[in-house]
Design a protein around this motif. Structure first.
Motif, short mmCIF file in Angstrom:
data_model
loop_
_atom_site.label_atom_id
_atom_site.label_comp_id
_atom_site.label_asym_id
_atom_site.label_seq_id
_atom_site.Cartn_x
_atom_site.Cartn_y
_atom_site.Cartn_z
N SER A 309 12.07 -0.02 8.98
CA SER A 309 11.12 -1.13 9.08
C SER A 309 10.29 -1.31 7.81
O SER A 309 9.63 -0.38 7.34
N VAL A 310 10.31 -2.53 7.27
CA VAL A 310 9.47 -2.83 6.11
C VAL A 310 8.00 -2.90 6.51
O VAL A 310 7.11 -2.78 5.66
N PHE A 311 7.74 -3.06 7.82
CA PHE A 311 6.35 -3.07 8.29
C PHE A 311 5.75 -1.66 8.18
O PHE A 311 4.55 -1.51 7.93
N VAL A 312 6.58 -0.64 8.39
CA VAL A 312 6.13 0.74 8.21
C VAL A 312 5.80 1.00 6.74
O VAL A 312 4.77 1.60 6.40
N ILE A 313 6.68 0.52 5.85
CA ILE A 313 6.43 0.65 4.41
C ILE A 313 5.16 -0.10 4.02
O ILE A 313 4.31 0.40 3.27
N GLY A 314 5.02 -1.32 4.54
CA GLY A 314 3.82 -2.10 4.26
C GLY A 314 2.56 -1.42 4.77
O GLY A 314 1.51 -1.47 4.12
N GLY A 315 2.67 -0.76 5.94
CA GLY A 315 1.52 -0.02 6.47
C GLY A 315 1.11 1.11 5.54
O GLY A 315 -0.09 1.35 5.32
N ALA A 316 2.09 1.82 4.97
CA ALA A 316 1.79 2.89 4.01
C ALA A 316 1.12 2.31 2.77
O ALA A 316 0.21 2.93 2.20
N ALA A 317 1.55 1.12 2.35
CA ALA A 317 0.95 0.48 1.18
C ALA A 317 -0.51 0.14 1.43
O ALA A 317 -1.38 0.35 0.57
N VAL A 318 -0.80 -0.39 2.62
CA VAL A 318 -2.19 -0.71 2.96
C VAL A 318 -3.04 0.56 3.00
O VAL A 318 -4.17 0.59 2.51
N MET A 319 -2.48 1.64 3.56
CA MET A 319 -3.20 2.92 3.60
C MET A 319 -3.51 3.41 2.19
O MET A 319 -4.60 3.93 1.92
N ALA A 320 -2.53 3.29 1.28
CA ALA A 320 -2.74 3.74 -0.11
C ALA A 320 -3.89 2.97 -0.76
O ALA A 320 -4.72 3.56 -1.47
N ILE A 321 -3.94 1.67 -0.49
CA ILE A 321 -5.03 0.84 -1.04
C ILE A 321 -6.37 1.32 -0.49
O ILE A 321 -7.34 1.49 -1.24
N LEU A 322 -6.44 1.55 0.83
CA LEU A 322 -7.68 2.01 1.45
C LEU A 322 -8.09 3.38 0.93
O LEU A 322 -9.28 3.62 0.66
N PHE A 323 -7.13 4.29 0.77
CA PHE A 323 -7.43 5.63 0.24
C PHE A 323 -8.01 5.55 -1.17
O PHE A 323 -8.83 6.39 -1.55
#
Length: 439
Positions: A309-323
């Motif tokens: 799922s690209v949504f899972v990848i996108g979720g990791a990207a959003v987490m990286a931004i927040l971190f």
């Protein structure tokens, strides 16, 4: 995890499962993504934010069809160090942006003319030795960080002990851990080395307690926080490294295609994925981060979990931004001793060099042939020896770039060159050679 139900590329997981799966990807990329900026002296928090934004841009450009995460590129460590040393971060960021533009130009040519020309210009006999040069050129950095007091040449036995403990933990994790934990030996090594550093008294943890929970990273935004420094030398330092990253990118796409059972090289197309890589690097350069590239660690996560799922990848990207905006995480990274990063780097930089050798082996390059022997030998000595050409007082072609350029020219000029005519057969062969990476 064989036999478990897979999650399709366009499928959205249940919210709780989505969070956990995205967090896995964040862990997989975290160690390597913060190591690169740490080594070159730029903000790891900015690198996290830029990797997240770059990944989201990549997913958009590839029409949400390729489940790949982008993080800091190891191939650019040497040129980034050289560019920052000569022209500061401002100059390095200009070179990084130019490298992203180079990706775009290559993508345009692939769109109009196919990929055969690229494979003929960058065969394994050129790219393999250049990768080896990059890895071996970094060896003094790894050893220096492991043995000496930061910023000096003063030997410190305690720091060397920390580095060796970190190295040992990373090696054990790489060899004996299985499943997801086998994909994050860098992160495990850093964590183990950090704990050892605390017991040996070489960590000052007070900055973590003093740091705010929310903090804006130290972004470098052109024409806002700094004035870009342009130099032809910077372009010669940074852009030729695309020789390596383009080859790595193609390899990653082939592995992903094998894992997912889809031909991403044809749809959405190699030109889109390369262009996405370039845009991610350009975004990073506008924020003060390092060039980005697709991450093998995250491809490994996809292979093990069967979650495409690209949504899972996108979720990791959003987490990286927040971190990236969590001040205590940035402070924690700043407290990691150089010896810990040095210990991890001993293995990582050796792996980079070895991966160049592996490229030659996987593609059955016969070094016994005089042609191949000459090309590889010249690239290695020029690159590792640090040869350079002073074109003018303001323009210099440095070692890695010079090695890559001469390697390409030798390959084109020397007789006996194998010309690739059937790219479908080539991709089939390359996919077979990368199959074991998905095991």
């Amino acid at each position: 995890m064989s036999g478990q139900k897979s999650i399709g590329i366009q499928e959205v997981p249940r919210a709780d499962k989505w969070l956990v799966l995205s967090f896995q990807h964040l862990f997989a990329m975290f160690g390597a993504t913060i190591l690169v900026p740490y080594l070159v002296g730029i903000s790891p928090a900015v690198a996290l934010v830029s990797s997240g934004l770059g990944t989201l841009a990549y997913l958009l450009i590839t029409r949400g069809q390729i489940p790949a995460y982008l993080g800091s590129s190891f191939a650019f460590i040497v040129p980034m160090q050289a560019a920052i040393g000569d022209f500061g971060i401002e100059g390095m960021l200009v070179g990084s942006f130019a490298a992203g533009v180079a990706y775009g130009i290559v993508a345009m040519f692939i769109k109009t003319s196919g990929v055969r020309w690229l494979m003929n210009v960058l065969p394994p006999i050129v790219v393999g030795p250049v990768i080896m040069v990059i890895g071996l050129s970094l060896a003094p950095v790894a050893i220096g960080n492991s043995m000496y007091e930061p910023g000096t040449d003063i030997y410190n036995g305690t720091l060397l002990t920390v580095a060796l403990i970190t190295l040992l933990i990373t090696v054990i994790g790489s060899i004996f851990f299985r499943g997801f934990f086998g994909l994050i030996p860098i992160l495990i090594g850093i964590a183990g080395g950090y704990i050892a550093s605390i017991f040996l008294g070489v960590v000052d943890m007070s900055p973590i307690a003093e740091a705010e929970w929310l903090a804006v990273p130290e972004f470098y935004v052109p024409f806002v926080t700094f004035t870009p420094v342009f130099s032809w030398t910077v372009l010669f330092i940074m852009v030729p490294v695309a020789v390596v990253t383009l080859s790595e990118h193609i390899g990653d796409q082939l592995v992903l295609s094998k894992v997912a059972g889809k031909n991403f090289v044809e749809k959405p197309g190699l030109h889109r994925s390369i262009f996405g890589d370039g845009v991610a690097t350009m975004i990073s350069s506008f924020l003060g981060g390092p060039p980005n590239t697709t991450y093998g660690e995250n491809i490994g996560v996809v292979a093990i979990t069967r979650v495409f799922s690209v949504f899972v990848i996108g979720g990791a990207a959003v987490m990286a931004i927040l971190f990236g905006f969590v001040g205590k995480i940035a402070a924690f990274i700043d407290t990691i001793p150089t010896a810990v990063m040095g210990g991890v780097s001993i293995l990582l930089f050796g792996i980079i060099a070895s991966s160049g050798l592996r490229m030659l082996i996987d593609n059955k390059v016969n070094i016994g042939e005089k042609r191949n022997l000459i090309i590889s030998s010249v690239i290695l000595v020029i690159g590792i020896g640090g040869a350079y050409i002073q074109v003018t007082d303001e323009v210099t072609i440095p070692g890695v770039a010079l090695a890559a350029i001469i390697g390409i020219l030798l390959n084109l000029i020397l007789p006996g060159r194998t010309i690739i005519k059937d790219t479908n057969e080539l991709f089939k062969t390359m996919t077979e050679s990368t199959e074991e990476k998905t095991e």
